[in-house]
Design an enzyme around this catalytic site. Structure first.
Site, PDB file in Angstrom:
ATOM      1  N   GLU A 167       0.807  -1.232   0.000  1.00 38.30           N
ATOM      2  CA  GLU A 167       0.000   0.000   0.000  1.00 38.30           C
ATOM      3  C   GLU A 167       0.836   1.276   0.000  1.00 38.30           C
ATOM      4  OE1 GLU A 167      -2.715  -0.488   3.294  1.00 38.30           O
ATOM      5  OE2 GLU A 167      -3.413  -2.429   2.559  1.00 38.30           O
ATOM      6  N   ASN A 208       2.130  -5.249  -3.044  1.00 36.41           N
ATOM      7  CA  ASN A 208       0.724  -5.569  -2.756  1.00 36.41           C
ATOM      8  C   ASN A 208      -0.082  -4.290  -2.500  1.00 36.41           C
ATOM      9  OD1 ASN A 208      -1.236  -7.682  -2.086  1.00 36.41           O
ATOM     10  ND2 ASN A 208      -1.092  -6.974   0.040  1.00 36.41           N
ATOM     11  N   HIS A 244     -10.302  -6.063  -2.118  1.00 41.98           N
ATOM     12  CA  HIS A 244     -11.338  -5.659  -1.153  1.00 41.98           C
ATOM     13  C   HIS A 244     -12.394  -4.865  -1.923  1.00 41.98           C
ATOM     14  CE1 HIS A 244      -9.104  -6.999   2.331  1.00 41.98           C
ATOM     15  NE2 HIS A 244      -8.051  -6.326   1.922  1.00 41.98           N
ATOM     16  N   GLU A 273      -6.214 -10.662  -1.002  1.00 42.59           N
ATOM     17  CA  GLU A 273      -7.026 -10.366   0.194  1.00 42.59           C
ATOM     18  C   GLU A 273      -8.505 -10.228  -0.155  1.00 42.59           C
ATOM     19  OE1 GLU A 273      -5.508  -7.022   2.445  1.00 42.59           O
ATOM     20  OE2 GLU A 273      -3.421  -7.551   2.052  1.00 42.59           O
ATOM     21  N   ASP A 275     -12.255  -9.920  -0.403  1.00 40.80           N
ATOM     22  CA  ASP A 275     -13.557  -9.973   0.274  1.00 40.80           C
ATOM     23  C   ASP A 275     -14.468  -8.945  -0.368  1.00 40.80           C
ATOM     24  OD1 ASP A 275     -12.601  -7.650   1.526  1.00 40.80           O
ATOM     25  OD2 ASP A 275     -12.406  -8.581   3.504  1.00 40.80           O
TER      26      ASP A 275
HETATM   27  O1  G3I Z   1      -3.187  -6.139  18.867  1.00 38.53           O
HETATM   28  C1  G3I Z   1      -4.312  -5.563  19.517  1.00 38.53           C
HETATM   29  C2  G3I Z   1      -4.598  -6.338  20.749  1.00 38.53           C
HETATM   30  O2  G3I Z   1      -3.519  -6.194  21.629  1.00 38.53           O
HETATM   31  C3  G3I Z   1      -5.900  -5.816  21.361  1.00 38.53           C
HETATM   32  O3  G3I Z   1      -6.259  -6.624  22.427  1.00 38.53           O
HETATM   33  C4  G3I Z   1      -7.035  -5.837  20.333  1.00 38.53           C
HETATM   34  C5  G3I Z   1      -8.315  -5.255  20.893  1.00 38.53           C
HETATM   35  O4  G3I Z   1      -9.146  -4.797  19.856  1.00 38.53           O
HETATM   36  O5  G3I Z   1      -6.644  -5.099  19.235  1.00 38.53           O
HETATM   37  C6  G3I Z   1      -5.501  -5.641  18.624  1.00 38.53           C
HETATM   38  O6  G3I Z   1      -5.168  -4.968  17.449  1.00 38.53           O
HETATM   39  C7  G3I Z   1      -6.041  -5.158  16.338  1.00 38.53           C
HETATM   40  C8  G3I Z   1      -5.289  -5.933  15.265  1.00 38.53           C
HETATM   41  O7  G3I Z   1      -6.062  -5.986  14.094  1.00 38.53           O
HETATM   42  C9  G3I Z   1      -4.917  -7.346  15.697  1.00 38.53           C
HETATM   43  O8  G3I Z   1      -6.054  -8.084  16.013  1.00 38.53           O
HETATM   44  C10 G3I Z   1      -6.423  -3.789  15.831  1.00 38.53           C
HETATM   45  O9  G3I Z   1      -7.248  -3.146  16.779  1.00 38.53           O
HETATM   46  C11 G3I Z   1      -7.133  -3.885  14.514  1.00 38.53           C
HETATM   47  O10 G3I Z   1      -7.300  -2.582  13.964  1.00 38.53           O
HETATM   48  C12 G3I Z   1      -6.310  -4.729  13.556  1.00 38.53           C
HETATM   49  O11 G3I Z   1      -7.025  -4.767  12.341  1.00 38.53           O
HETATM   50  C13 G3I Z   1      -6.344  -5.347  11.252  1.00 38.53           C
HETATM   51  C14 G3I Z   1      -6.068  -4.302  10.181  1.00 38.53           C
HETATM   52  O12 G3I Z   1      -5.442  -4.921   9.061  1.00 38.53           O
HETATM   53  C15 G3I Z   1      -5.185  -3.188  10.680  1.00 38.53           C
HETATM   54  O13 G3I Z   1      -4.919  -2.279   9.676  1.00 38.53           O
HETATM   55  C16 G3I Z   1      -7.239  -6.424  10.668  1.00 38.53           C
HETATM   56  O14 G3I Z   1      -7.403  -7.468  11.623  1.00 38.53           O
HETATM   57  C17 G3I Z   1      -6.641  -6.966   9.371  1.00 38.53           C
HETATM   58  O15 G3I Z   1      -7.577  -7.785   8.741  1.00 38.53           O
HETATM   59  C18 G3I Z   1      -6.300  -5.826   8.433  1.00 38.53           C
HETATM   60  O16 G3I Z   1      -5.666  -6.351   7.303  1.00 38.53           O
HETATM   61  C19 G3I Z   1      -5.311  -5.434   6.265  1.00 38.53           C
HETATM   62  C20 G3I Z   1      -4.090  -5.981   5.575  1.00 38.53           C
HETATM   63  O17 G3I Z   1      -3.075  -6.232   6.501  1.00 38.53           O
HETATM   64  C21 G3I Z   1      -3.594  -5.036   4.488  1.00 38.53           C
HETATM   65  N1  G3I Z   1      -4.661  -4.714   3.568  1.00 38.53           N
HETATM   66  C22 G3I Z   1      -5.910  -4.251   4.159  1.00 38.53           C
HETATM   67  C23 G3I Z   1      -6.399  -5.259   5.203  1.00 38.53           C
HETATM   68  C24 G3I Z   1      -7.745  -4.835   5.745  1.00 38.53           C
HETATM   69  O18 G3I Z   1      -7.654  -3.632   6.439  1.00 38.53           O
END
Ligand code: G3I
Length: 362
Positions: A167, A208, A244, A273, A275
């Site tokens: 990105e 990517n 996405h 990715e 969805d």
């Molecule tokens: O790590 C913390 C954890 O310590 C805490 O307990 C928990 C409580 O909510 O949050 C955790 O962090 C979360 C993290 O995922 C791990 O679970 C974040 O809040 C959450 O924002 C994060 O979201 C991820 C997101 O990337 C972040 O940008 C999504 O799961 C994940 O699916 C998403 O994936 C991205 C790809 O990497 C890149 N392309 C876009 C895609 C969708 O956004």
């Protein structure tokens, strides 16, 4: 005795992994069964030498038996949804925590799956020591080089494709303002690929991004960058199209043609990715449109000779990043919250079953 118990458990796990989808979920009932019997996506795609993948929520993989079973039975490649990101791998400077990522690669090995490494250089999910460190350019470059080198070396031989840079572009095709661009300039992209190649010469190295599946200013800019990197001998092997989509925006139609432009540069491609989200509540018409979105993405990949893999960003609405990010939207995955197949799953099955790929992917 303990060894015997572990061996029996492992044998049971691999048997369960072969159960068809209809038998997998707690609520997978008659509506979840295909008339001609279910063939898992990974098996259908094997005929096309295409890997079908999913992003894996490693907490669900540990805690939810149905999720674990389907991850193994339906998919032939996995991507860590979060546990290979910088904040997870190097929460303190120079101190790595590979445990969760290693568990996933071991799971993949046990299930005959390849692993997509996600992600080495990104603007998001960076640890706070890095974002608040106020490092000068020289030190930041050394930090980036070390993270890439250490991480790629750690997983050497176990990662099929690395998302090296993720990105880096804005929608208008300009480079995204990030800690990397601000402090290191655009050369960070080529550097990242060179460092990754040195650390594991056999992993395929990918750029990517999202909203690059169709032609437009953003995919034009990525194409231009890829062309320049290839001309300069920078070791970039492939481009990942995240996929996405949201049905409320209309579905893109020129994806196969777009993928083909990248292939002409000698690059591999992948859908990384996929969805397809919608404004909730879901209804039959929306689910049909969603199925068409998935079908179009898979079709673009199948029409592209060197599209190596088609990965969904999670496979069940039970665990999805979408509702947390887009208020009022969701139902983006191919199985519902109870692991019942949605029209999207059936569309992927049908697309894989009903075709012979014109030319083999590598
Ligand atoms: O790590 C913390 C954890 O310590 C805490 O307990 C928990 C409580 O909510 O949050 C955790 O962090 C979360 C993290 O995922 C791990 O679970 C974040 O809040 C959450 O924002 C994060 O979201 C991820 C997101 O990337 C972040 O940008 C999504 O799961 C994940 O699916 C998403 O994936 C991205 C790809 O990497 C890149 N392309 C876009 C895609 C969708 O956004």
């Amino acid at each position: 005795m303990k060894t015997l118990r572990l061996a029996l458990a492992a044998a049971l796990t691999s048997c369960l992994a072969l159960l068809p989808l209809a038998a997998a979920g707690p609520a997978a009932g008659a509506e979840g069964r295909a008339a001609d019997g279910d063939r898992p996506l990974r098996r259908l795609a094997a005929d096309d030498r295409l890997r079908i993948g999913t992003a894996v929520d490693t907490t669900a993989l540990a805690d939810d038996a149905a999720y674990r079973r389907l991850t193994g039975s339906e998919f032939s490649t996995v991507t860590a949804e979060n546990v290979m990101k910088w904040e997870a791998l190097e929460p303190r400077r120079g101190e790595y925590d590979y445990a969760a990522a290693d568990r996933l690669t071991r799971y993949a090995e046990r299930h005959g799956q390849k692993v997509r490494g996600h992600v080495l250089v990104w603007h998001s999910q960076l640890p706070s020591w890095l974002t608040t460190g106020d490092f000068d350019a020289q030190e930041l470059r050394a930090i980036l080089r070390r993270h890439i080198t250490d991480t790629v070396r750690h997983f050497k031989g176990r990662i099929w494709q690395w998302d090296v840079v993720n990105e880096a572009f804005n929608e208008d095709g300009t480079l995204r303002d990030s800690i990397w661009l601000r402090k290191l300039g655009p050369g960070y992209i080529a550097d990242a690929f060179r460092w990754a190649r040195r650390a594991d010469p056999h992993a395929l190295l990918f750029y990517n991004d999202y909203n690059t599946e169709w032609t437009g200013p953003k995919s034009d800019a990525v194409l231009d960058l890829m062309s320049r990197l290839r001309a300069e001998g920078v070791p970039v092997d492939g481009v990942g199209f995240q996929g996405h989509l949201g049905i409320q925006y209309g579905l893109p139609t020129d994806m196969a043609a777009n993928f083909a432009r990248f292939e002409k540069l000698g690059l591999r491609t992948a859908v990384t990715e996929a969805d397809v989200r919608m404004v909730l509540p879901a209804d039959e018409a929306k689910l049909r449109t969603q199925a068409e979105g998935y079908r179009l993405l898979l079709d673009a990949c199948l029409r592209t000779r060197h599209c190596l893999s088609f990965t969904v960003w999670g496979f069940t609405d039970r665990y999805s990043w979408v509702p947390d990010t887009f208020e009022g939207q969701g139902a983006a995955n191919i199985l519902d919250e109870d692991y019942r197949p949605k029209p999207a799953y059936r569309a992927l099955q049908a697309a894989l079953a009903g075709r012979a790929r014109p030319a083999a992917a590598e």
